[in-house]
Write an enzyme that holds these catalytic residues in place. Structure first.
Site, mmCIF file in Angstrom:
data_model
loop_
_atom_site.group_PDB
_atom_site.id
_atom_site.type_symbol
_atom_site.label_atom_id
_atom_site.label_comp_id
_atom_site.label_asym_id
_atom_site.label_seq_id
_atom_site.Cartn_x
_atom_site.Cartn_y
_atom_site.Cartn_z
ATOM 1 N N TRP A 12 1.198 -1.229 -0.132
ATOM 2 C CA TRP A 12 0.266 0.185 -0.321
ATOM 3 C C TRP A 12 1.169 1.242 0.329
ATOM 4 C CZ3 TRP A 12 -3.586 2.077 -2.210
ATOM 5 C CH2 TRP A 12 -4.402 3.112 -1.342
ATOM 6 N N LYS A 107 -5.375 0.663 8.312
ATOM 7 C CA LYS A 107 -7.087 0.716 9.204
ATOM 8 C C LYS A 107 -6.897 0.004 9.803
ATOM 9 C CE LYS A 107 -8.340 1.150 4.279
ATOM 10 N NZ LYS A 107 -9.216 0.966 3.189
ATOM 11 N N GLY A 135 -11.080 4.066 1.813
ATOM 12 C CA GLY A 135 -11.670 3.799 0.500
ATOM 13 C C GLY A 135 -11.925 2.031 -0.294
ATOM 14 N N SER A 137 -10.033 0.526 -2.038
ATOM 15 C CA SER A 137 -8.390 0.817 -2.838
ATOM 16 C C SER A 137 -7.386 -0.978 -2.793
ATOM 17 C CB SER A 137 -8.567 2.199 -2.403
ATOM 18 O OG SER A 137 -7.959 2.025 -1.178
ATOM 19 N N LYS A 190 -14.025 -3.711 8.669
ATOM 20 C CA LYS A 190 -14.703 -4.411 6.873
ATOM 21 C C LYS A 190 -13.652 -5.277 7.082
ATOM 22 C CE LYS A 190 -11.090 -2.311 4.550
ATOM 23 N NZ LYS A 190 -10.274 -3.262 3.652
ATOM 24 N N ASP A 243 -15.985 -0.244 0.852
ATOM 25 C CA ASP A 243 -15.054 -0.660 1.235
ATOM 26 C C ASP A 243 -15.213 -2.053 1.269
ATOM 27 O OD1 ASP A 243 -11.704 -1.566 1.788
ATOM 28 O OD2 ASP A 243 -11.537 0.369 2.393
ATOM 29 N N SER A 253 -7.854 -9.586 -1.093
ATOM 30 C CA SER A 253 -8.141 -8.777 0.214
ATOM 31 C C SER A 253 -6.922 -10.479 0.804
ATOM 32 C CB SER A 253 -9.244 -9.169 0.298
ATOM 33 O OG SER A 253 -9.570 -9.330 1.270
ATOM 34 N N ASN A 255 -7.610 -10.081 3.997
ATOM 35 C CA ASN A 255 -8.747 -11.296 5.016
ATOM 36 C C ASN A 255 -9.192 -11.879 4.676
ATOM 37 O OD1 ASN A 255 -7.667 -8.633 7.785
ATOM 38 N ND2 ASN A 255 -8.261 -7.647 5.898
ATOM 39 N N VAL A 278 0.447 -9.411 6.558
ATOM 40 C CA VAL A 278 -0.539 -8.604 8.451
ATOM 41 C C VAL A 278 -1.643 -8.747 7.855
ATOM 42 C CG1 VAL A 278 -1.245 -7.341 9.483
ATOM 43 C CG2 VAL A 278 1.044 -7.596 9.612
#
Length: 337
Positions: A12, A107, A135, A137, A190, A243, A253, A255, A278
């Site tokens: 990121w 986040k 958002g 992204s 989220k 998001d 993703s 997660n 992470v």
């Protein structure tokens, strides 16, 4: 041209660096890890986890945090993983001049204090103007200039607009908002819901199940957010449902991917190791549950994610328990005359 320092050399951080350098800004990237900056410096066209991305030759890389901000940057961008934000902010604080804008692009929620990331930065670096950028992204897409839209939140309108001007271009649209806490909660929570969405795919369930989870997930996030003073509109926007959708449905993703592995029977440690980065939702799940209890808010999905992650409950059993709870109206505010 503005001077920008990006803290964090992960996917990121580098995606935002490429964007900001592409906008004509003078960018320095700091990473705690020398192997990370060395790898980026050796080959700026073969970046780990960012296929097709190119890091501009103009971007400087350093492992010295004081050096990273010695030129008194006009903007500092925080992209380090949420569990390490306090440590990095504490080390950075003595070198930040009064009034410097720091925009948080990480986040999460701190487990011990239940602080959001902007709260942590503001506590550790009180002389800074702290804002948030969030958002739908994924770094993999932003780094390849795929059209993306986010929201910048700040207490002062001028700060939000300043961030908007720094980041916005023909493929990266930035809206502004005064609802910092809503944006932060949407971005952090989220990830917890995305873990649950991943388990649905891991179990081999279908679109009906995932749509239900996403919909009820935003209800839970909104319920907590309003109790904490956030605006409902925020959760209907980019840092809320936007998001949530992208994180619950995308192969990018972390997660979702961790949840998928849990659904297939992996242990939490095995899933985290397999993902190799992470997994923010794991770090935020306990904090989300603690916030729900603190504010007296019902968050059954968050509760079940916690018992799956930390008490070894079977994923299928957790989903069944969600379905057979007491019968209720969809919205308690909607009643028959």
């Amino acid at each position: 041209m503005k001077k920008v320092t990006v803290l964090g050399g992960g996917t990121w951080g580098i995606a935002l660096t490429i964007l900001l350098a592409g906008n004509g800004h003078d960018v320095t990237v700091w990473s705690k890890f020398k192997e990370e900056t060395d790898a980026l410096d050796r080959n700026r066209r073969d970046i780990k986890n960012l296929p097709g991305a190119v890091l501009q030759d103009s971007v400087r890389l350093t492992n010295d945090i004081e050096k990273a901000v010695e030129s008194e940057p006009d903007l500092i961008v925080m992209t380090v993983a949420s569990p390490f934000v306090r440590e990095v902010s504490h080390v950075l604080a003595p070198f930040v001049k009064d009034g410097t804008v720091i925009v948080n692009a990480s986040k999460g929620i701190e487990n011990k204090t239940l602080y959001t990331i902007t709260d942590i930065i503001a506590q550790e670096i009180p002389q800074a103007k702290v804002a948030v950028l969030s958002g739908p992204s994924h770094a993999e897409e932003v780094s390849r200039q795929i059209p993306t839209t986010v929201v910048a939140g700040a207490k002062e309108k001028e700060t939000a607009m300043y961030i908007q001007d720094m980041f916005m271009n023909q493929y990266f649209r930035v809206y502004t908002s005064p609802d910092v806490i809503g944006i932060e909660l949407g971005g952090a929570l989220k990830n917890v819901i995305a873990l649950a969405a991943g388990t649905i795919d891991g179990l081999g369930y279908g679109d009906n199940t995932k749509a239900a989870l996403i919909t009820r997930g935003i209800v839970e996030i909104s319920r907590l957010g309003e109790a904490m003073g956030a605006r409902y509109e925020t959760f209907a926007g980019l840092s809320g449902i936007g998001d949530l959708i992208v994180t619950c449905t995308s192969a990018h993703s972390r997660n979702h991917n961790a949840g998928f592995l849990l659904g297939q029977g992996y242990t939490l440690e095995e899933a985290k190791k397999q993902v190799g980065q992470v997994v923010e939702g794991v770090n935020s799940a306990q904090a989300a549950l603690a916030l729900a209890r603190k504010y007296g808010v019902e968050m059954p999905i968050v509760e079940q994610v916690n018992v799956v992650l930390f008490e070894g409950k079977a994923v299928k059993e957790a989903l069944t328990d969600l379905l057979v709870r007491e019968r209720v109206n969809e919205y308690s505010s909607l009643n028959w005359e």
